[in-house]
Design a protein around this motif. Structure first.
Motif, PDB file in Angstrom:
ATOM      1  N   ARG A 135      -2.011   6.136  10.477  1.00 45.82           N
ATOM      2  CA  ARG A 135      -1.443   4.924   9.880  1.00 45.82           C
ATOM      3  C   ARG A 135      -2.498   4.033   9.212  1.00 45.82           C
ATOM      4  NH1 ARG A 135       3.312   3.035  14.172  1.00 45.82           N
ATOM      5  NH2 ARG A 135       4.427   5.019  14.162  1.00 45.82           N
ATOM      6  N   ILE A 136      -3.596   4.661   8.789  1.00 45.44           N
ATOM      7  CA  ILE A 136      -4.579   3.924   8.000  1.00 45.44           C
ATOM      8  C   ILE A 136      -3.966   3.589   6.649  1.00 45.44           C
ATOM      9  CG2 ILE A 136      -6.814   4.118   6.839  1.00 45.44           C
ATOM     10  CD1 ILE A 136      -7.757   5.803   9.219  1.00 45.44           C
ATOM     11  N   THR A 137      -3.230   4.544   6.097  1.00 52.37           N
ATOM     12  CA  THR A 137      -2.446   4.332   4.883  1.00 52.37           C
ATOM     13  C   THR A 137      -1.397   5.430   4.818  1.00 52.37           C
ATOM     14  OG1 THR A 137      -2.476   4.308   2.460  1.00 52.37           O
ATOM     15  CG2 THR A 137      -4.142   5.634   3.542  1.00 52.37           C
ATOM     16  N   ASN A 143      -3.919   8.101  -2.668  1.00 54.18           N
ATOM     17  CA  ASN A 143      -4.286   6.887  -3.387  1.00 54.18           C
ATOM     18  C   ASN A 143      -5.670   6.456  -2.898  1.00 54.18           C
ATOM     19  OD1 ASN A 143      -4.614   4.329  -4.473  1.00 54.18           O
ATOM     20  ND2 ASN A 143      -2.492   3.706  -4.088  1.00 54.18           N
ATOM     21  N   ILE A 144      -6.684   7.042  -3.504  1.00 53.83           N
ATOM     22  CA  ILE A 144      -8.057   6.853  -3.034  1.00 53.83           C
ATOM     23  C   ILE A 144      -8.482   5.389  -3.086  1.00 53.83           C
ATOM     24  CG2 ILE A 144     -10.471   7.464  -3.419  1.00 53.83           C
ATOM     25  CD1 ILE A 144      -8.743   9.703  -2.246  1.00 53.83           C
ATOM     26  N   GLU A 145      -8.052   4.683  -4.108  1.00 47.23           N
ATOM     27  CA  GLU A 145      -8.433   3.268  -4.205  1.00 47.23           C
ATOM     28  C   GLU A 145      -7.871   2.476  -3.034  1.00 47.23           C
ATOM     29  OE1 GLU A 145     -10.610   1.885  -6.239  1.00 47.23           O
ATOM     30  OE2 GLU A 145     -10.943   3.950  -6.915  1.00 47.23           O
ATOM     31  N   MET A 146      -6.663   2.787  -2.632  1.00 47.44           N
ATOM     32  CA  MET A 146      -6.075   2.094  -1.488  1.00 47.44           C
ATOM     33  C   MET A 146      -6.814   2.455  -0.201  1.00 47.44           C
ATOM     34  SD  MET A 146      -4.037   0.040  -0.039  1.00 47.44           S
ATOM     35  CE  MET A 146      -2.929  -0.393  -1.393  1.00 47.44           C
ATOM     36  N   VAL A 147      -7.159   3.746  -0.040  1.00 44.72           N
ATOM     37  CA  VAL A 147      -7.905   4.165   1.155  1.00 44.72           C
ATOM     38  C   VAL A 147      -9.263   3.478   1.181  1.00 44.72           C
ATOM     39  CG1 VAL A 147      -8.863   6.111   2.435  1.00 44.72           C
ATOM     40  CG2 VAL A 147      -6.725   6.396   1.173  1.00 44.72           C
ATOM     41  N   LYS A 148      -9.917   3.379   0.019  1.00 51.72           N
ATOM     42  CA  LYS A 148     -11.205   2.678  -0.053  1.00 51.72           C
ATOM     43  C   LYS A 148     -11.059   1.227   0.371  1.00 51.72           C
ATOM     44  CE  LYS A 148     -13.572   5.294  -3.708  1.00 51.72           C
ATOM     45  NZ  LYS A 148     -14.090   5.245  -5.102  1.00 51.72           N
ATOM     46  N   PHE A 149      -9.998   0.601  -0.100  1.00 47.02           N
ATOM     47  CA  PHE A 149      -9.754  -0.799   0.251  1.00 47.02           C
ATOM     48  C   PHE A 149      -9.596  -0.961   1.755  1.00 47.02           C
ATOM     49  CE2 PHE A 149      -6.697  -4.155   1.278  1.00 47.02           C
ATOM     50  CZ  PHE A 149      -7.331  -5.270   0.738  1.00 47.02           C
ATOM     51  N   LYS A 166     -19.101  11.128  -0.469  1.00 46.54           N
ATOM     52  CA  LYS A 166     -19.261  10.784  -1.887  1.00 46.54           C
ATOM     53  C   LYS A 166     -18.074   9.969  -2.391  1.00 46.54           C
ATOM     54  CE  LYS A 166     -20.084  12.860  -6.441  1.00 46.54           C
ATOM     55  NZ  LYS A 166     -20.262  14.145  -7.183  1.00 46.54           N
ATOM     56  N   ILE A 167     -16.877  10.354  -1.980  1.00 43.49           N
ATOM     57  CA  ILE A 167     -15.668   9.650  -2.421  1.00 43.49           C
ATOM     58  C   ILE A 167     -15.706   8.181  -1.992  1.00 43.49           C
ATOM     59  CG2 ILE A 167     -13.166   9.453  -2.074  1.00 43.49           C
ATOM     60  CD1 ILE A 167     -13.084  12.524  -1.859  1.00 43.49           C
ATOM     61  N   PHE A 168     -16.144   7.951  -0.744  1.00 46.54           N
ATOM     62  CA  PHE A 168     -16.061   6.600  -0.195  1.00 46.54           C
ATOM     63  C   PHE A 168     -17.420   5.892  -0.098  1.00 46.54           C
ATOM     64  CE2 PHE A 168     -12.369   8.919   1.510  1.00 46.54           C
ATOM     65  CZ  PHE A 168     -11.366   8.132   0.966  1.00 46.54           C
TER      66      PHE A 168
END
Length: 261
Positions: free
Chosen positions: A188-190, A195-201, A233-235
């Motif tokens: 339930r992190i997201t 949606n990588i930008e949302m996960v980064k946020f 690398k992604i995050f």
């Protein structure tokens, strides 16, 4: 006949394959065949473990036909997504226990507390015809989760967190690395891990800065190093390495298997 039935979250695939390879090869192995068994079947085959794949409903007949001096290990893998709904996780695990207890002498759960969902499973399932066990630390406490199980328990887990010096750290075993998107969703992190930008946020808001690569010594899941590097690398996370241990799982598995004596 002695039947050890194992009900396991797929996140423990590698650890379970290792236990079978090291300690269970003399037993007859039955793998419950369904959509959650494909990956562990590949790993068992790759390391030369002989097994019979059967649908759950055909296992009782297999037991009837098996020699009475047999030791049999039955493995039933459950989907990762069950963690998304704690009530469904609990109900599913309990239902599987009731079904498999009909032909088992011992049941071992490859699960931890999982948010305390399974904290009372041994007591609540004591009415079954066979004892039910779950992964526990040396002090008798149920392990918190799959990460705590390979870090040596709660105290070791907390110690590792303290050593991160306040920086949020994302822990990864090989199965976590291979399935991180699904695990992020089920945790339930997201609800949209693509949606990588949302996960980064979310990661930024939670203070995550590092990813810990847990060195379990297992290599059943290929490409662990590359998967961790890609994730980092992604995050934009720093990669750190941590020693992990199979001692808790090993002792629980061997103890369950020795109930036949």
């Amino acid at each position: 006949m002695f039947v050890l039935s194992i009900i396991a979250c797929r996140i423990f695939e590698d650890e379970l394959v290792y236990m079978i390879e090291e300690y269970g090869n003399s037993a007859r192995l039955v793998l419950i065949e369904d959509e959650n068994s494909t990956n562990i079947a590949r790993k068992l085959t790759h390391c030369g473990c002989v097994y019979m794949a059967l649908p759950l409903e055909k296992v009782p007949q297999f037991m009837t036909d098996a020699p009475q001096d047999s030791t049999i290990i039955v493995i039933h893998m459950l989907e990762l997504a069950l963690h998304e709904r704690p009530e469904i996780l609990k109900r599913t695990v309990y239902e599987k226990i009731e079904l498999m207890s009909m032909y088992s002498q011992t049941i071992l759960l490859f699960y931890g507390l999982c948010g305390n969902v399974l904290g009372k499973v041994e007591a609540e399932m004591s009415k079954c015809t066979c004892p039910v066990y779950i992964l526990k630390e040396e002090n008798g406490e149920i392990v918190d989760d799959c990460i705590g199980a390979v870090l040596g328990g709660r105290e070791a887990y907390l110690s590792k967190l303290k050593n991160c010096r306040g920086n949020g750290t994302f822990f990864m075993t090989p199965m976590w690395a291979a399935n991180w998107k699904e695990m992020v969703a089920t945790s339930r992190i997201t609800n949209d891990p693509d949606n990588i930008e949302m996960v980064k946020f979310v990661f930024d808001h939670a203070g995550y800065k590092k990813v810990a690569k847990l060195k379990t010594g297992l290599a059943y899941e290929p490409g662990f190093d590359d998967m961790v590097k890609e994730f980092a690398k992604i995050f934009d996370f720093e990669i750190i390495e941590m020693d992990a241990s199979l001692s808790i799982i090993e002792k629980c598995f061997c103890s369950a298997l020795e109930k036949k004596k």
